[in-house]
Design a protein around this motif. Structure first.
Motif, PDB file in Angstrom:
ATOM      1  N   UNK A  28      59.443   5.070 -17.511  1.00 27.44           N
ATOM      2  CA  UNK A  28      59.293   3.800 -16.809  1.00 27.44           C
ATOM      3  C   UNK A  28      59.656   2.664 -17.749  1.00 27.44           C
ATOM      4  N   UNK A  29      60.303   1.622 -17.231  1.00 27.95           N
ATOM      5  CA  UNK A  29      60.654   0.487 -18.083  1.00 27.95           C
ATOM      6  C   UNK A  29      59.421  -0.115 -18.727  1.00 27.95           C
ATOM      7  N   UNK A  30      59.531  -0.488 -19.968  1.00 30.09           N
ATOM      8  CA  UNK A  30      58.415  -1.094 -20.692  1.00 30.09           C
ATOM      9  C   UNK A  30      58.633  -2.586 -20.780  1.00 30.09           C
ATOM     10  N   UNK A  31      57.817  -3.228 -21.577  1.00 28.33           N
ATOM     11  CA  UNK A  31      57.916  -4.671 -21.713  1.00 28.33           C
ATOM     12  C   UNK A  31      59.203  -5.092 -22.377  1.00 28.33           C
ATOM     13  N   UNK A  32      59.495  -6.367 -22.322  1.00 34.48           N
ATOM     14  CA  UNK A  32      60.720  -6.878 -22.920  1.00 34.48           C
ATOM     15  C   UNK A  32      60.683  -6.735 -24.424  1.00 34.48           C
ATOM     16  N   UNK A  33      61.882  -6.717 -25.002  1.00 31.34           N
ATOM     17  CA  UNK A  33      61.984  -6.476 -26.433  1.00 31.34           C
ATOM     18  C   UNK A  33      61.360  -7.569 -27.275  1.00 31.34           C
ATOM     19  N   UNK A  34      61.349  -8.819 -26.779  1.00 38.85           N
ATOM     20  CA  UNK A  34      60.784  -9.890 -27.584  1.00 38.85           C
ATOM     21  C   UNK A  34      59.266  -9.900 -27.557  1.00 38.85           C
ATOM     22  N   UNK A  35      58.659  -9.090 -26.669  1.00 34.25           N
ATOM     23  CA  UNK A  35      57.209  -8.970 -26.634  1.00 34.25           C
ATOM     24  C   UNK A  35      56.495 -10.178 -26.047  1.00 34.25           C
ATOM     25  N   UNK A  36      57.217 -11.124 -25.446  1.00 34.69           N
ATOM     26  CA  UNK A  36      56.613 -12.321 -24.884  1.00 34.69           C
ATOM     27  C   UNK A  36      56.388 -12.108 -23.395  1.00 34.69           C
ATOM     28  N   UNK A  37      55.144 -12.063 -22.985  1.00 36.86           N
ATOM     29  CA  UNK A  37      54.810 -11.907 -21.575  1.00 36.86           C
ATOM     30  C   UNK A  37      54.729 -13.278 -20.921  1.00 36.86           C
ATOM     31  N   UNK A  38      55.095 -13.393 -19.651  1.00 37.62           N
ATOM     32  CA  UNK A  38      55.038 -14.694 -18.963  1.00 37.62           C
ATOM     33  C   UNK A  38      53.609 -15.242 -18.908  1.00 37.62           C
ATOM     34  N   UNK A  39      53.499 -16.543 -18.994  1.00 34.39           N
ATOM     35  CA  UNK A  39      52.196 -17.206 -18.960  1.00 34.39           C
ATOM     36  C   UNK A  39      52.076 -18.161 -17.782  1.00 34.39           C
ATOM     37  N   UNK A  40      52.954 -18.021 -16.796  1.00 29.77           N
ATOM     38  CA  UNK A  40      52.871 -18.844 -15.604  1.00 29.77           C
ATOM     39  C   UNK A  40      53.398 -18.038 -14.423  1.00 29.77           C
ATOM     40  N   UNK A  41      53.060 -18.466 -13.233  1.00 24.40           N
ATOM     41  CA  UNK A  41      53.483 -17.783 -12.012  1.00 24.40           C
ATOM     42  C   UNK A  41      54.275 -18.741 -11.145  1.00 24.40           C
ATOM     43  N   UNK A  42      55.113 -18.166 -10.284  1.00 27.80           N
ATOM     44  CA  UNK A  42      55.855 -18.976  -9.337  1.00 27.80           C
ATOM     45  C   UNK A  42      54.994 -19.351  -8.146  1.00 27.80           C
ATOM     46  N   UNK A  43      55.534 -20.218  -7.311  1.00 28.17           N
ATOM     47  CA  UNK A  43      54.800 -20.687  -6.134  1.00 28.17           C
ATOM     48  C   UNK A  43      55.458 -20.257  -4.829  1.00 28.17           C
ATOM     49  N   UNK A  44      56.537 -19.468  -4.910  1.00 30.49           N
ATOM     50  CA  UNK A  44      57.215 -18.974  -3.716  1.00 30.49           C
ATOM     51  C   UNK A  44      58.048 -17.766  -4.111  1.00 30.49           C
ATOM     52  N   UNK A  45      58.677 -17.120  -3.128  1.00 25.75           N
ATOM     53  CA  UNK A  45      59.541 -15.988  -3.424  1.00 25.75           C
ATOM     54  C   UNK A  45      60.699 -16.406  -4.316  1.00 25.75           C
ATOM     55  N   UNK A  46      61.265 -17.561  -4.065  1.00 26.20           N
ATOM     56  CA  UNK A  46      62.440 -18.012  -4.801  1.00 26.20           C
ATOM     57  C   UNK A  46      62.109 -18.374  -6.248  1.00 26.20           C
ATOM     58  N   UNK A  47      60.876 -18.766  -6.511  1.00 25.61           N
ATOM     59  CA  UNK A  47      60.501 -19.171  -7.864  1.00 25.61           C
ATOM     60  C   UNK A  47      59.566 -18.156  -8.529  1.00 25.61           C
ATOM     61  N   UNK A  48      59.507 -16.940  -7.997  1.00 22.91           N
ATOM     62  CA  UNK A  48      58.610 -15.923  -8.556  1.00 22.91           C
ATOM     63  C   UNK A  48      58.952 -15.645 -10.017  1.00 22.91           C
ATOM     64  N   UNK A  49      57.939 -15.540 -10.846  1.00 20.81           N
ATOM     65  CA  UNK A  49      58.131 -15.274 -12.265  1.00 20.81           C
ATOM     66  C   UNK A  49      58.464 -13.798 -12.482  1.00 20.81           C
ATOM     67  N   UNK A  50      59.530 -13.532 -13.231  1.00 23.25           N
ATOM     68  CA  UNK A  50      59.971 -12.159 -13.470  1.00 23.25           C
ATOM     69  C   UNK A  50      59.124 -11.522 -14.571  1.00 23.25           C
TER      70      UNK A  50
END
Length: 266
Positions: A28-50
């Motif tokens: 299964x895919x793991x976290x990104x290589x830079x190790x930085x996890x997102x600290x905010x969320x989007x407010x709609x489908x179009x702005x969803x945080x990856x």
């Protein structure tokens, strides 16, 4: 002795066949290589945080907000989405809900897990979970099967008192997958994964738009939808074992050959 030699050769062939299959199974895919996890969320489908699978995403918000994240899921994976809501010190009874949508924004059914939970006045946090169905490589147009592509997570409060509206909350979201493998394989493959921007041509992708590059959002080796799966290996193993069983049965039942007391035919 001959049966022993045949069985030994067959077992050696099975070991050589099963070895590459185990090595080719992608985790299964793991976290990104830079190790930085997102600290905010989007407010709609179009702005969803990856977020990538295996990342612990966090976000701050207010009761009444719709919080969105998106993650990739590929063929043979069974994603598990978990969310934790940290409530303020003083609050009334609140009910939160976790929903998962596919690339066509269809709400996904969960096999099990508490998608909706209520926290009383004394509760400091609550945990939500959704174990999705296994992602299939192909499906009939009328079916509602999970398909490879982007999935959206929506977290929001669905019931609370007017006095609690707008109170600050903290959230944590994590997605992990179990690789089901050939047990969920189907005869067929999806032409393109269900991800935003998949229809954008390469010229528009060079513009640097965030929405235009989501078609490559997935594992490092790309999307694995195709005709090959480890089901073919186990099918070949079953065929070899069936052939060996037939040979062994013939050798055991044919007898020692022509009796010595029977004269040869002229």
């Amino acid at each position: 002795m001959r049966i022993t030699r045949v069985l030994s050769a067959a077992l050696l062939a099975l070991g050589l066949a099963a070895g590459p299959a185990a090595a080719d199974s992608s985790p299964s895919p793991s976290g990104s290589g830079d190790g930085k996890a997102p600290t905010q969320a989007g407010t709609s489908f179009r702005t969803a945080t990856e977020i990538e699978q295996g990342q612990q995403a966090t976000a701050s918000g207010s009761t009444g907000d719709y919080l969105y994240w998106s993650f990739p899921a590929d063929t043979g994976q069974r994603p598990t989405v978990k969310a934790t809501v940290k409530l303020p010190d003083t609050h009334g009874s609140q009910t939160w809900q976790l929903d998962v949508y596919d690339g066509l924004r269809r709400r996904e059914a969960c096999q099990y897990g508490a998608q909706t939970r209520t926290a009383g006045q004394s509760g400091s946090s609550l945990e939500l979970a959704c174990v999705m169905r296994t992602v299939r490589g192909w499906s009939e147009p009328w079916a509602d099967d999970p398909l490879p592509g982007t999935y959206y997570v929506r977290l929001t409060v669905v019931d609370l008192g007017d006095a609690d509206l707008g109170l600050p909350v903290g959230t944590e979201v994590r997605v992990d997958s179990k690789d089901i493998g050939g047990a969920a394989a189907v005869d067929g493959s999806l032409g393109k994964p269900l991800v935003p921007g998949i229809a954008v041509d390469s010229g528009e992708q060079k513009s640097g738009s965030k929405a235009a590059v989501l078609s490559s959002f997935g594992s490092d080796d790309g999307w694995s939808s195709g005709w090959w799966s480890d089901r073919w290996v186990w099918t070949a193993i079953g065929g070899i074992l069936a052939a060996l069983a037939g040979i062994g049965g013939y050798v055991l039942t044919r007898g020692p050959g022509r009796p010595n007391r029977v004269p040869p035919t002229v």
